[in-house]
Enzyme design. Structure first.
Site, short mmCIF file in Angstrom:
data_model
loop_
_atom_site.label_atom_id
_atom_site.label_comp_id
_atom_site.label_asym_id
_atom_site.label_seq_id
_atom_site.Cartn_x
_atom_site.Cartn_y
_atom_site.Cartn_z
N LYS A 115 0.82 -1.21 0.00
CA LYS A 115 0.00 0.00 0.00
C LYS A 115 0.86 1.27 0.00
O LYS A 115 0.47 2.29 -0.58
CB LYS A 115 -0.94 0.00 1.20
CG LYS A 115 -1.99 -1.09 1.15
CD LYS A 115 -2.97 -0.93 2.32
CE LYS A 115 -3.64 -2.21 2.72
NZ LYS A 115 -4.73 -2.63 1.87
N GLU A 199 -3.00 6.22 8.85
CA GLU A 199 -3.92 6.95 7.99
C GLU A 199 -4.96 7.64 8.86
O GLU A 199 -5.31 7.12 9.92
CB GLU A 199 -4.67 5.97 7.06
CG GLU A 199 -4.19 5.98 5.65
CD GLU A 199 -4.94 5.01 4.75
OE1 GLU A 199 -6.07 4.61 5.08
OE2 GLU A 199 -4.39 4.67 3.71
N HIS A 234 -14.42 -5.36 7.80
CA HIS A 234 -13.76 -4.63 6.70
C HIS A 234 -13.77 -5.44 5.41
O HIS A 234 -12.98 -5.18 4.50
CB HIS A 234 -12.32 -4.24 7.04
CG HIS A 234 -12.21 -3.32 8.23
ND1 HIS A 234 -12.82 -2.11 8.28
CD2 HIS A 234 -11.56 -3.48 9.39
CE1 HIS A 234 -12.55 -1.55 9.44
NE2 HIS A 234 -11.80 -2.36 10.14
N ARG A 291 -6.11 -7.68 -9.95
CA ARG A 291 -6.72 -8.95 -10.39
C ARG A 291 -8.17 -8.69 -10.74
O ARG A 291 -8.67 -7.60 -10.54
CB ARG A 291 -6.66 -9.95 -9.24
CG ARG A 291 -7.31 -9.36 -7.99
CD ARG A 291 -7.46 -10.33 -6.87
NE ARG A 291 -7.43 -9.67 -5.58
CZ ARG A 291 -8.45 -9.06 -5.00
NH1 ARG A 291 -9.61 -9.01 -5.59
NH2 ARG A 291 -8.32 -8.49 -3.82
P1 ADP Z 1 -7.66 -4.44 2.50
O1 ADP Z 1 -6.53 -4.39 1.54
O2 ADP Z 1 -7.35 -5.25 3.72
O3 ADP Z 1 -8.98 -4.81 1.87
P2 ADP Z 1 -8.35 -1.60 2.37
O4 ADP Z 1 -7.34 -0.56 2.48
O5 ADP Z 1 -8.87 -1.93 0.99
O6 ADP Z 1 -7.83 -2.94 3.06
O7 ADP Z 1 -9.62 -1.24 3.29
C1 ADP Z 1 -10.68 -2.13 3.52
C2 ADP Z 1 -11.81 -1.43 4.24
O8 ADP Z 1 -11.36 -0.88 5.49
C3 ADP Z 1 -12.39 -0.22 3.50
O9 ADP Z 1 -13.37 -0.60 2.57
C4 ADP Z 1 -12.98 0.60 4.64
O10 ADP Z 1 -14.20 0.04 5.08
C5 ADP Z 1 -11.96 0.39 5.75
N1 ADP Z 1 -10.92 1.46 5.73
C6 ADP Z 1 -9.70 1.39 5.15
N2 ADP Z 1 -9.01 2.53 5.32
C7 ADP Z 1 -9.81 3.37 6.02
C8 ADP Z 1 -9.66 4.71 6.53
N3 ADP Z 1 -8.55 5.42 6.36
N4 ADP Z 1 -10.72 5.23 7.21
C9 ADP Z 1 -11.85 4.51 7.42
N5 ADP Z 1 -12.04 3.26 6.98
C10 ADP Z 1 -11.03 2.68 6.29
#
Ligand code: ADP
Length: 479
Positions: A115, A199, A234, A291
């Site tokens: 990331k 973040e 999540h 993907r």
């Molecule tokens: P992963 O790679 O584990 O799927 P992501 O970065 O795609 O992680 O985030 C998955 C979920 O986590 C998002 O859809 C959201 O619901 C929550 N999330 C991620 N980052 C944030 C953030 N900065 N603030 C609030 N919720 C977040």
């Protein structure tokens, strides 16, 4: 391209093979000992056992799979999602052995798999990002300073994280140090990389992602958005396209940002750029998944394209056969992930035998399924049984079709997310479009679901009783 090996199992293996067959391409399935009788094995033209049930001894054995592909005189490998799909080493091994990897190049996979590296890669393109650190945390004082500047709550994330794992919300300053340490050790054991970063925790965001597709001739298209805010842990459970909150102007801006993200890493093939959208409709880049996504069918239904077909064409070196201007959104599509999980019990996996398993059918209903009646749900893999996808000319019609499809879907032997899907589709917050990633926390509880099911059972019993009494009346022979 005459023959494709699909390095995956379940619904996605069948999904990919279906398109390959339509294109006149032969298919090879691989399977573990636990999947000997699985539908994907029978669906393929040829099938090879690759090892024992645990995925580390079968579906994750990249070198072994490539070896088999060579013996079977396969031209290309499709990795599906999960397993080896985002493993840059695997993509490299495939190409080094003279085969085509149906996906992006190993460099793009590697960059976007981290990331932090992903954020670094897109910096030059003016993509809005969630405020936070742009490097791994090693210094607690710096972490504290950054967190104070951003303001609590903040989110600690694993750079190598995925599948909703490796995230920790920190509400107050006093928890920061211990939570960072915990996050680092968790990330190390889960992903073999302890790097974590900070973040801003966006308080009530929606998860909106854009499907992109790039060819080897420099063309990159976006196929609009998918709304994936209905999540547990999540992780997504219900997805839809289009989102009910995007204006065409915002859709256009997010689409262009997604195309820039793909361009930033020299992307080829199908990918998804994920964003968070806050209450003021500001969007922030989260990550790119390199993907085909689980939820790709909703995009297919609203755009009329077959994304696997395009993946294969791009992998053959062809130009994308459509232009951005030709792409249009028609109607509305919804997807429910049918997991063998118990929504009454914290969505814990519910393994067992599918004593009864009947799929719904009808206009506007698509089921991407990997199981059949009598099968055991293996404990070794992701417990998703199928994806139930519905289409309507508008959102309410798609929701209504979903409710009908859920009621037609018969599963006995394991608990599933079907009742949860029903709950979501009937909920006023979902129906009105006014929801965010906290839907489950704010609107759902096992008690509510139970109460609703009990009411429905009582109504059904009352209807049955009335019918019985009426039948009795008719049967009575007049004297
Ligand atoms: P992963 O790679 O584990 O799927 P992501 O970065 O795609 O992680 O985030 C998955 C979920 O986590 C998002 O859809 C959201 O619901 C929550 N999330 C991620 N980052 C944030 C953030 N900065 N603030 C609030 N919720 C977040």
């Amino acid at each position: 391209m005459q023959k494709i090996l699909v390095a995956n199992r379940g619904e996605i293996a069948i999904r990919v093979m279906r398109t390959a067959r339509k294109m006149g391409i032969k298919t090879v399935a691989v399977f573990s000992e636990a999947d000997r009788d699985a539908p994907h094995v029978r669906f393929a033209d040829e099938a090879v056992c690759i090892g024992e049930a645990p995925s580390s001894k079968s579906y994750l054995k990249g070198a072994h799979i490539v070896e088999i592909a060579r013996t079977m005189r396969v031209d290309a490998i499709h990795p599906g999602y999960g397993f080896l799909s985002e493993n840059s080493g695997f993509a490299r091994t495939v190409t080094e052995h003279g085969l085509v990897f149906i996906g992006p190049g190993p460099e793009a996979i590697q960059t976007m798999g981290d990331k932090l590296a992903a954020k670094e890669a897109v910096k030059a393109y003016d993509i809005p990002m969630v405020p936070g650190t742009d490097h791994a945390i090693s210094d607690m004082d710096e972490a504290l300073e950054v967190s104070r500047n951003i303001g609590f709550p903040i989110l600690i994330k694993a750079a190598a994280g995925g599948g909703g794992k490796g995230m920790r919300i920190v509400e107050a300053e006093k928890e920061l140090k211990s939570q960072i340490q915990r996050a680092m050790s968790e990330a190390e054991s889960a992903f073999g990389d302890g790097s974590v970063f900070i973040e801003k925790y966006i308080s009530s965001p929606r998860h909106i992602e854009i499907q992109v597709m790039a060819d080897t001739h420099g063309n990159i298209l976006h196929f609009f958005e998918r709304e994936c805010s209905i999540q547990r842990r999540h992780q997504k459970v219900v997805e839809e396209a289009p989102s009910s909150v995007l204006t065409s102007e915002l859709r256009d801006r997010m689409g262009r940002a997604a195309v820039d993200v793909a361009r930033a890493c020299g992307y080829v093939g199908a990918g998804t750029v994920e964003f968070l959208l806050d209450g003021e409709h500001n969007f922030y880049f989260l990550e790119m998944n390199t993907r085909l996504q689980v939820e790709h069918p909703v995009t297919e239904l609203i755009t009329g394209v077959d994304l696997v077909d395009l993946q294969i064409r791009v992998a053959r070196g062809e130009k994308l056969p459509i232009s951005q201007e030709e792409l249009r959104i028609r109607g509305h599509a919804l997807e429910l992930r049918v997991y063998a999980e118990d929504p009454q019990n914290d969505f814990l996996p519910s393994v067992g035998k599918l004593e009864r398993y009947r799929l719904p059918e009808g206009p506007g209903i698509r089921v991407d399924n990997g199981f059949e009646e009598g099968m055991q749900v293996p404990i070794y893999y992701d417990p998703m049984l199928a994806k139930l996808i519905t289409y309507g000319s508008n959102r309410i019609e798609a929701i209504q079709r979903m409710l009908e499809a859920i009621s037609m879907y018969q599963v006995e032997g394991v608990a599933t997310t079907l009742p949860f899907g029903d709950f979501v589709c009937r909920h006023p917050a979902f129906r009105s479009g006014d929801f965010n990633t906290h839907f489950v926390r704010e609107h759902y509880s096992a008690e509510l679901l139970r109460a609703r099911e009990e009411t429905e059972a009582r109504i059904a019993a009352a209807v049955a009783l009335r019918q019985y009494l009426e039948d009795q009346k008719q049967l009575r022979i007049p004297t």
